[in-house]
Structure formats: structure tokens, C-alpha cells
Motif scaffolding. Structure first.
Motif, PDB file in Angstrom:
ATOM      1  N   ALA A  75       0.801  -1.344   0.046  1.00 15.61           N
ATOM      2  CA  ALA A  75       0.058   0.183  -0.064  1.00 15.61           C
ATOM      3  C   ALA A  75       0.709   1.135  -0.022  1.00 15.61           C
ATOM      4  N   VAL A  76       1.469   1.516  -1.268  1.00 15.56           N
ATOM      5  CA  VAL A  76       2.531   2.590  -1.264  1.00 15.56           C
ATOM      6  C   VAL A  76       2.061   3.645  -1.965  1.00 15.56           C
ATOM      7  N   GLU A  77       2.088   5.013  -1.471  1.00 12.69           N
ATOM      8  CA  GLU A  77       1.707   6.085  -2.099  1.00 12.69           C
ATOM      9  C   GLU A  77       2.875   6.785  -2.829  1.00 12.69           C
ATOM     10  N   PRO A  78       3.038   7.632  -3.830  1.00 17.45           N
ATOM     11  CA  PRO A  78       4.040   8.288  -4.364  1.00 17.45           C
ATOM     12  C   PRO A  78       4.638   9.080  -3.239  1.00 17.45           C
ATOM     13  N   VAL A  79       5.800   9.014  -2.882  1.00 18.36           N
ATOM     14  CA  VAL A  79       6.500   9.856  -1.995  1.00 18.36           C
ATOM     15  C   VAL A  79       8.132   9.946  -2.384  1.00 18.36           C
ATOM     16  N   GLU A  80       8.357  11.381  -2.286  1.00 22.44           N
ATOM     17  CA  GLU A  80       9.696  11.760  -2.580  1.00 22.44           C
ATOM     18  C   GLU A  80      10.369  12.029  -1.476  1.00 22.44           C
ATOM     19  N   VAL A  81      11.488  11.587  -1.298  1.00 28.33           N
ATOM     20  CA  VAL A  81      12.512  11.616  -0.032  1.00 28.33           C
ATOM     21  C   VAL A  81      13.730  12.161  -0.372  1.00 28.33           C
ATOM     22  N   PRO A  82      14.321  13.033   0.504  1.00 29.05           N
ATOM     23  CA  PRO A  82      15.623  13.868   0.222  1.00 29.05           C
ATOM     24  C   PRO A  82      16.542  12.706   0.100  1.00 29.05           C
ATOM     25  N   THR A  83      17.513  13.164  -0.726  1.00 30.42           N
ATOM     26  CA  THR A  83      18.781  11.851  -1.101  1.00 30.42           C
ATOM     27  C   THR A  83      19.503  11.386   0.290  1.00 30.42           C
ATOM     28  N   ASP A  84      19.816  12.661   1.107  1.00 28.23           N
ATOM     29  CA  ASP A  84      20.548  12.202   2.405  1.00 28.23           C
ATOM     30  C   ASP A  84      19.722  11.519   3.418  1.00 28.23           C
ATOM     31  N   GLN A  85      18.340  11.330   3.098  1.00 29.34           N
ATOM     32  CA  GLN A  85      17.469  10.425   3.978  1.00 29.34           C
ATOM     33  C   GLN A  85      17.194   9.168   3.465  1.00 29.34           C
ATOM     34  N   ALA A  86      17.488   9.319   2.065  1.00 27.47           N
ATOM     35  CA  ALA A  86      16.892   8.027   1.312  1.00 27.47           C
ATOM     36  C   ALA A  86      17.471   6.656   1.941  1.00 27.47           C
ATOM     37  N   VAL A  87      18.886   6.846   1.986  1.00 31.53           N
ATOM     38  CA  VAL A  87      19.851   5.642   2.047  1.00 31.53           C
ATOM     39  C   VAL A  87      19.360   5.127   3.593  1.00 31.53           C
ATOM     40  N   PRO A  88      19.500   5.820   4.842  1.00 31.96           N
ATOM     41  CA  PRO A  88      18.997   5.330   6.021  1.00 31.96           C
ATOM     42  C   PRO A  88      17.661   4.834   6.084  1.00 31.96           C
ATOM     43  N   LEU A  89      16.939   5.523   5.260  1.00 33.80           N
ATOM     44  CA  LEU A  89      15.356   4.953   5.501  1.00 33.80           C
ATOM     45  C   LEU A  89      15.281   3.712   4.739  1.00 33.80           C
ATOM     46  N   GLY A  90      15.989   3.519   3.740  1.00 36.38           N
ATOM     47  CA  GLY A  90      16.088   2.359   2.624  1.00 36.38           C
ATOM     48  C   GLY A  90      16.687   1.163   3.466  1.00 36.38           C
ATOM     49  N   LEU A  91      17.518   1.327   4.346  1.00 34.31           N
ATOM     50  CA  LEU A  91      18.165   0.452   5.186  1.00 34.31           C
ATOM     51  C   LEU A  91      17.342  -0.316   6.243  1.00 34.31           C
ATOM     52  N   ILE A  92      16.556   0.937   6.793  1.00 36.45           N
ATOM     53  CA  ILE A  92      15.429   0.527   7.722  1.00 36.45           C
ATOM     54  C   ILE A  92      14.450  -0.392   7.333  1.00 36.45           C
TER      55      ILE A  92
END
Length: 558
Positions: A449-466
Motif C-alpha cells: 500500500a505505497v503512495e508516491p513519496v519523494e524523499v531527500p537523497t540524504d534521508q533515502a539511504v538510512p530509510l532504505g536500510l531501515i
């Protein structure tokens, strides 16, 4: 580019020397400051350790003194009780009138009593409480003990020794306490009591001569009423106050022997076996801490002198660094003036900046390739390892590297490298995890259940690891058995935050499990990365299953 060649050639020779000096002087200042912090920390640790050592030594001395004094008191009470038994034995076949008129019995008892300096007298009272014989005087003085606690205690009690509370004797006119026994006829009928009076001053004088460290208070008291028989030092021997709360708690916690630390005192006690009596040594903490401070004073003085020297050195280093920075700033101003002729080179640099996006994509592409190589190497290495646990760890490490690689893959494709379409990344990650899970064990089903969301690059890597760690955690632990294995993943933007959820309907968390203290690397990574992002991580037990929710505040620039 022309700017690089000119700018590096012109100022380097002039600026290299002055650039070095402020760093060196500041390093001296910082090293001195670090030395000061280390010194203060070492002094604090030494002070705490030495304080604890002083208290421990005082506790051990108090405990040893209580043991010795209890052994001493036990011998004295045994001797007193033996004399009471002898008095009862010598008079058991005589009537009270014969006892009262027998000077030979009086002289024999007086002779035995004089051999025990801690006793005042031997006493024989009949069944009415009337005094019939006393080694204090012959003939016996008039006295009646019917109202005394020790007499009433023997009226219905069996023939066992009894120790009274402190009383002021009606004959002796001074504070004392008694060791007594019941006198019975052949049928067990009550005939009276035999007793000896113990002089508290004897114990007080003995305690005074011990010369114990820190001048402790020594107590001898009855249990369980905690009435004090002897207290040294004691300004009012006729009415010594009862044992304080600290002592009562210590005896109740350990009825035989023990030691307890209070806010202002150390209380060590030991029972005088087999008597219902305790001897205690109460040491106040104030003199112990005063001795500790006295011993620590020379070291504190030396530490203060060393701290003053380090503080002066640190101030000198920072002052010199400030002066060097002022000189450096002046030299840099001259360099800026000399580089005014290089404005043409700056124009070329601005043109090169226009190519930044292309270069960034190329960099991300190469980073992605390198990370994929690392992931592949980890996978190959894991296949050659026989240890299942180590092979699983290498596999997890490869997946983490691949998760970061996927971020750089997206950066290579997007137009704006400042933000990442995180919904695309999360969808690809979920499908990759689903394929891996299906390859290991079937019947997995991921619900997105994924909505289109853009995340700043510096936050994307730790959020992706989480996201990767939470997904892999659910795959490994949520469904230990066979059967359907549903897994729900959600992504939604709420105001200036983005919320990521991973939910399973499996066995749930173990009872009492605290994810914040989890020993696994995955949960530690999730916790550390959440703190890095300033995110709110919540774990909600479900019926059945578990729901992990991560709410990340997006950067304002996004």
C-alpha cells in the motif's frame, strides 16, 4: 580546467606555511584541554574509589568488632547463667525460711559472685516475689520483685533463662539488668526465681578500652523488642533509648548477623548465641568521610596544581592559535587580491558546474556498480563457507549493500538528484525480498500500500536500510512454521513526515522482549538509523503478529 591550475599554483606556496601554524597551536590548546579533562576524570575516579574503600574498610572493622564482642558477651552470659543454676541447685531441697537464714549458702554464693566482676549480686525470690536471699547483704534487705517483668515472665514460662530490660534496682539504686531462671518443685509448680544482676558499667568500661576506629557506638540489646541493655558511649545509662530504625531493619533482614549501610551510618550486628541478645557496632559515616578527605587532600592539591598548569597551557595554545588565524586571514586577503586576475578561470568553473548533474549521475552509476560488485563478492564468499550462522551473516551483509546500491541506481535515473521517488525504491525492494523468500520457502505474499513519496537523497539511504532490515526481520522471524505468510508494507506522506509500516500476522514478539535492547545487528541498525533521522519508531503487538511503524520528518529543503 584553467581555474584549478592557476588557483592551486598561485596561493599554495604563499599560504602553505601560515595555514599550518594555527592548526598546530590549536592542537596544543586542545591537547592541554584534553589532558585537563583526563586529569579531572582520573581524580574523580580515584576519589570515588578511595571513598568506597574507606567505607568498605570501616564496614569490615565494624563487622569484626561485632563478632568479637558477641563472643565476649556469650561467655559472660553463659557464666552468669551457670551461677544462677548453681544457686537453684544448692537451694532446691531447702525451704525458703531455711534459705533466708542460712549464712553458709549466702557465703558460698557471695564467693562465687565475687569471682565474676561483671555481676553485682545473686538474688533468690519466693513465689510471691519477696526477696529471700541476696549476696548484697545478710540478713537480706526488704524487697519485692512481683511487679518486675522478669518475675512475671517466669510465672507461666518453662525453666529457661530470661534476660530482663534495664531497671534501677530497689536495693542497689543503680541501673542494671538480670539473668534469671524459674525455680520449680518436683511437679513443675512455681516456687520462685533465682537471678543475678549484671552491671552495664562493666561492659561500657570494656567497650571504652577497645579503642575502636572512628569512635563507634556499641549497643547490646534484646530481641525482638530492641530494648537497649548497654550503650557506649551513653549519657543516660538509666534510660538508654531504643535501637534506631536502621538497626531494627538490619536485624529483621538477617536475625543472626549482618551489616547494613544507612544514609549517615554503618550498622553491624551479631547475635549472642544462644541468647536473645544482639551486639551491634554503629559507625557514623561523618568521621569515616573526614578521614577519607584528609588522606585525599595531598592528591587533590597536586591535581589542582597540575590542572592549573594544563589550563594555562590550553589558554596559551588557543591564544596563539587566534593570533595565527589573524595572520592567516591577512595573508588570505592578500591571496584574494592576487587572484583577482583569475576571474576568467572562474567563468570556466561556472560552466563546469553546469555539468554537475551529469557528473553526479555518472558517480552514482559507478558507486552502484561498485556496491553491486561488493554484494556479489559477499554472496560468493557466503557460498564457500560451511558455518550456517556466518553464511547467513554474509548474506545479510550482501543484502544491506544491495539496498544501498539500489538507491544509487535510482539516483542515476532521476532528473533531480536532490530527491528520490522512494515509492519506486520500496516497491522494488519488496519484490526482491519476496523473490528471495519464495526461493527459500513458499507461500509468501506481500501486500503493498505505497503512495508516491519523494524523499531527500540524504534521508533515502538510512530509510532504505531501515525498510530492508524490517522486511528481513519479518521474513526470518514472523513465520517459523508452514502455511500462508502474508506481509503488509505501507508508505504514506503525512504533512511534513513520511510513514513507513511493515506488518505481519505471525507469531509476534516474545513476551517481555524489548526491541530497544535487542542484541541482533538488524535491530541495532534500525534503532541507530532511526535516531540518525530523528524518526519515531514504534512497535505495536497485534493479534496476531507485529506492526513496525517508522515516521520520519522530511527535511525542509525537500
Amino acid at each position: 580546467m584553467p581555474y584549478d591550475a592557476a588557483s592551486s599554483a598561485a596561493p599554495s606556496a604563499t599560504a602553505r606555511s601560515p595555514l599550518h601554524r594555527p592548526r598546530l597551536e590549536a592542537a596544543i590548546g586542545w591537547l592541554a584541554a584534553a589532558g585537563l579533562v583526563f586529569l579531572l576524570t582520573a581524580v574523580a575516579v580515584l576519589a570515588v574509589e578511595s571513598r568506597q574503600r574507606f567505607i568498605s574498610e570501616a564496614s569490615e572493622r565494624a563487622e569484626s568488632a561485632a563478632h568479637i564482642l558477641a563472643e565476649h558477651a556469650a561467655r559472660l552470659f553463659d557464666a552468669a547463667d551457670l551461677l544462677v543454676e548453681h544457686a537453684a541447685h544448692w537451694t532446691q531441697e531447702l525451704s525458703w525460711d531455711e534459705i533466708e537464714s542460712s549464712r553458709s549458702i549466702w557465703e558460698s554464693l557471695r564467693h562465687e559472685e565475687e569471682r565474676l566482676p561483671f555481676l553485682d549480686a545473686v538474688w533468690l525470690n519466693d513465689a510471691t516475689g519477696r526477696l529471700r536471699l541476696s549476696t548484697m547483704a545478710f540478713p537480706v534487705p526488704q524487697s519485692d520483685a512481683a511487679d518486675r517483668d522478669f518475675f512475671r515472665a517466669h510465672l507461666s514460662a518453662p525453666d529457661r533463662p530470661y534476660i530482663s530490660e534495664v531497671i534501677v534496682g530497689r536495693v542497689t539504686r543503680k541501673p542494671t539488668f538480670l539473668v534469671s531462671r524459674r525455680l520449680s518443685d518436683r511437679d513443675g509448680g512455681f516456687l520462685g526465681i533465682a537471678s543475678v544482676t549484671v552491671d552495664p558499667a562493666y561492659f561500657a568500661e570494656f567497650y571504652r578500652r577497645l579503642d575502636l576506629p572512628y569512635d563507634p557506638t556499641i549497643l547490646m540489646f534484646r530481641t525482638p523488642d530492641f530494648s537497649v541493655l548497654v550503650r557506649h558511649p551513653e549519657p543516660n545509662p538509666q534510660a538508654p533509648p531504643p535501637v534506631r530504625e536502621l538497626g531494627q531493619r538490619a536485624v529483621q533482614a538477617n536475625p543472626v548477623s549482618g551489616i547494613m549501610m544507612g544514609e549517615d551510618a554503618i550498622f553491624a550486628h551479631r547475635r549472642v548465641e544462644p541468647w536473645p541478645i544482639h551486639v551491634a557496632v554503629r559507625t557514623e559515616l561523618a568521621p569515616v568521610l573526614a578521614a577519607w578527605r584528609w588522606q585525599l587532600a595531598p592528591y587533590a592539591a597536586l591535581a589542582a596544581a597540575a590542572a592549573a598548569a594544563l589550563l594555562a597551557l590550553s589558554a596559551f595554545g588557543f591564544r596563539q592559535a587566534r593570533t595565527a588565524r589573524l595572520v592567516q586571514n591577512a595573508l588570505e586577503e592578500r591571496v584574494r587580491q592576487r587572484t583577482a586576475s583569475l576571474e576568467a578561470a572562474l567563468d570556466q568553473r561556472n560552466e563546469a558546474l553546469a555539468q554537475k548533474d551529469l557528473l553526479m549521475r555518472e558517480v552514482n552509476h559507478r558507486i552502484k556498480n561498485s556496491l553491486q560488485v561488493v554484494s556479489s563478492l559477499l554472496a560468493l564468499q557466503s557460498q564457500s563457507i560451511e558455518n550456517p550462522e556466518l553464511r547467513a551473516q554474509l548474506t545479510e551483509a550482501g543484502r544491506r549493500v544491495r539496498a544501498v546500491s539500489d538507491i544509487h541506481q535510482l539516483l542515476y535515473k532521476v532528473e533531480d538528484v536532490q530527491v528520490i521517488p522512494f515509492h519506486d525504491y520500496l516497491t522494488a525492494l519488496c519484490r526482491d525480498v519476496e523473490r528471495s523468500a519464495l526461493a527459500e520457502s513458499g507461500d509468501w505474499r506481500l501486500e503493498l500500500a505505497v503512495e508516491p513519496v519523494e524523499v531527500p537523497t540524504d534521508q533515502a539511504v538510512p530509510l532504505g536500510l531501515i525498510a530492508n532490515e524490517l522486511l528481513m526481520n519479518a521474513v526470518k522471524h514472523a513465520y517459523p512454521g508452514d502455511g500462508p505468510k502474508p506481509l503488509s508494507v505501507g508508505l504514506v506522506r503525512v504533512g511534513d513526515t513520511v510513514r513507513l509500516t511493515v506488518e505481519d500476522r505471525g507469531v509476534g514478539l516474545p513476551e517481555g522482549f524489548d526491541w530497544r535492547r535487542g542484541a541482533s545487528l538488524g535491530m541495532r541498525l534500525v534503532h541507530a538509523l532511526s535516531s540518525q533521522l530523528g524518526a519515531t519508531l514504534t512497535v505495536e503487538p497485534r493479534q496476531p503478529g507485529t506492526r513496525f511503524s517508522v515516521q520520519v520528518p522530511l527535511n525542509v529543503s525537500a
